[in-house]
Write an enzyme that holds these catalytic residues in place. Structure first.
Site, PDB file in Angstrom:
ATOM      1  N   ASP A 202       1.149  -1.031  -0.030  1.00  0.00           N
ATOM      2  CA  ASP A 202       0.012   0.312  -0.074  1.00  0.00           C
ATOM      3  C   ASP A 202       0.719   1.549  -0.369  1.00  0.00           C
ATOM      4  OD1 ASP A 202      -2.494   1.250   0.197  1.00  0.00           O
ATOM      5  OD2 ASP A 202      -2.339   1.797   2.053  1.00  0.00           O
ATOM      6  N   SER A 226      -7.505   6.164  -1.059  1.00  0.00           N
ATOM      7  CA  SER A 226      -7.412   4.431  -1.623  1.00  0.00           C
ATOM      8  C   SER A 226      -8.575   3.832  -1.447  1.00  0.00           C
ATOM      9  CB  SER A 226      -6.514   3.529  -0.555  1.00  0.00           C
ATOM     10  OG  SER A 226      -5.054   4.203  -1.270  1.00  0.00           O
ATOM     11  N   GLN A 276      -4.353  -0.822  -7.661  1.00  0.00           N
ATOM     12  CA  GLN A 276      -4.826  -0.197  -6.826  1.00  0.00           C
ATOM     13  C   GLN A 276      -5.823   1.015  -7.801  1.00  0.00           C
ATOM     14  OE1 GLN A 276      -2.835   1.634  -3.783  1.00  0.00           O
ATOM     15  NE2 GLN A 276      -4.609   1.473  -2.357  1.00  0.00           N
TER      16      GLN A 276
END
Length: 287
Positions: A202, A226, A276
């Protein structure tokens, strides 16, 4: 304890009831739960309900901002247990509401056909040095909390192939390549290596989508968060050895930035892939 041992403590989830676990929250200095924490703890909770399987894919949605001052409860649904594959759905709950939902699939090891894309030609980690993400002359402009976040030496070492100044307003190609590894040796099974890669995946990924626009992800006028996260695990690896995170952003539109990543080991084996999407919205944020 060293920084890696401290991080591993957050994966010692408390077993509350059948399929129900509780994890403590890590404050990385942003004031809210780091997405990688919720992802990796949810995966750890799913692992605690499986046997003889390794995760091969996961898909998650971030629903709400989490409070890093409170623990998170993880509720696991055993969707399916087959001879080869097992599937789990996990809800990360705080204050009675889900902050993240995760679906993941596990597989018993089996051999099969193989191919992969080649690792990009970049300098090896021994040819690079570890540098602070923020230039020294700009650190003083950060808030005390962000200063601590971006200058504290954490459990992972990052070596950037290209120097990236997040305050540089010059548009750049949406590519970011970073070597990384755990700072200390890790004697753990493959499940923990995959859980830790989920945590660290991440970092730096969706911020790649800001590079062509000359805007910093640290800009207070940028609403940046996110929205979802996906991973696919291709081959076993060791996170205490060098891994290359090859990130690129093929698209940004409708206030969303999209980025993909490929993780290679030092021998050039493709061990994992990521994708993502994040909210990228300019707004007039109050002081």
């Amino acid at each position: 304890m060293n920084e890696l041992e401290k991080l591993l403590k957050y994966f010692e989830l408390e077993h509350l009831e059948v399929n129900l676990f509780r994890g403590q929250s890590l404050d990385i200095g942003t004031g809210r739960i780091f997405g990688g924490q919720a992802l990796s703890q949810a995966l750890k909770a799913a692992y605690l309900t499986t046997e003889e399987h390794q995760v091969h894919s996961l898909h998650a949605y971030f629903l709400r901002e989490g409070d890093c001052n409170k623990p998170v409860v993880y509720q696991v649904e055993r969707a399916r247990d087959g001879r080869t594959f097992s599937n789990r759905r996990v809800s990360a709950i705080q204050n009675g509401k889900p902050i993240l939902i995760l679906a993941c699939s596990f597989q018993k090891f089996e051999k099969g056909m193989e191919h992969q894309k080649a690792i990009p030609k970049v300098p090896l980690p021994d040819e690079l040095t570890e540098k602070t993400l923020i230039p020294g002359d700009k650190i003083k402009h950060l808030s005390p909390r962000m200063r601590r976040t971006l200058t504290t030496q954490g459990p992972f070492e990052f070596r950037f192939v290209d120097d990236v100044d997040p305050f540089d307003s010059e548009p750049k190609e949406p590519i970011k390549r970073i070597w990384f590894k755990a700072r200390y040796p890790l004697e753990a099974d493959q499940s923990m290596h995959r859980t830790l890669l989920t945590f660290v995946s991440d970092f730096h990924l969706v911020s790649t989508a800001t590079l062509p626009h000359g805007v910093s992800y640290l800009d207070p006028k940028l609403q940046f968060a996110s929205l979802d996260h996906a991973m696919w695990f291709h081959r076993p690896f060791q996170i205490d050895d060098w891994l290359l995170y090859d990130c690129d952003s093929p698209s940004a539109s409708e206030a969303r930035g999209f980025a993909t990543g490929h993780v290679f080991d030092i021998k050039g084996n493709l061990v994992a892939s990521t994708a993502q999407q994040g909210l990228m919205r300019m707004w007039d944020k109050p002081e």
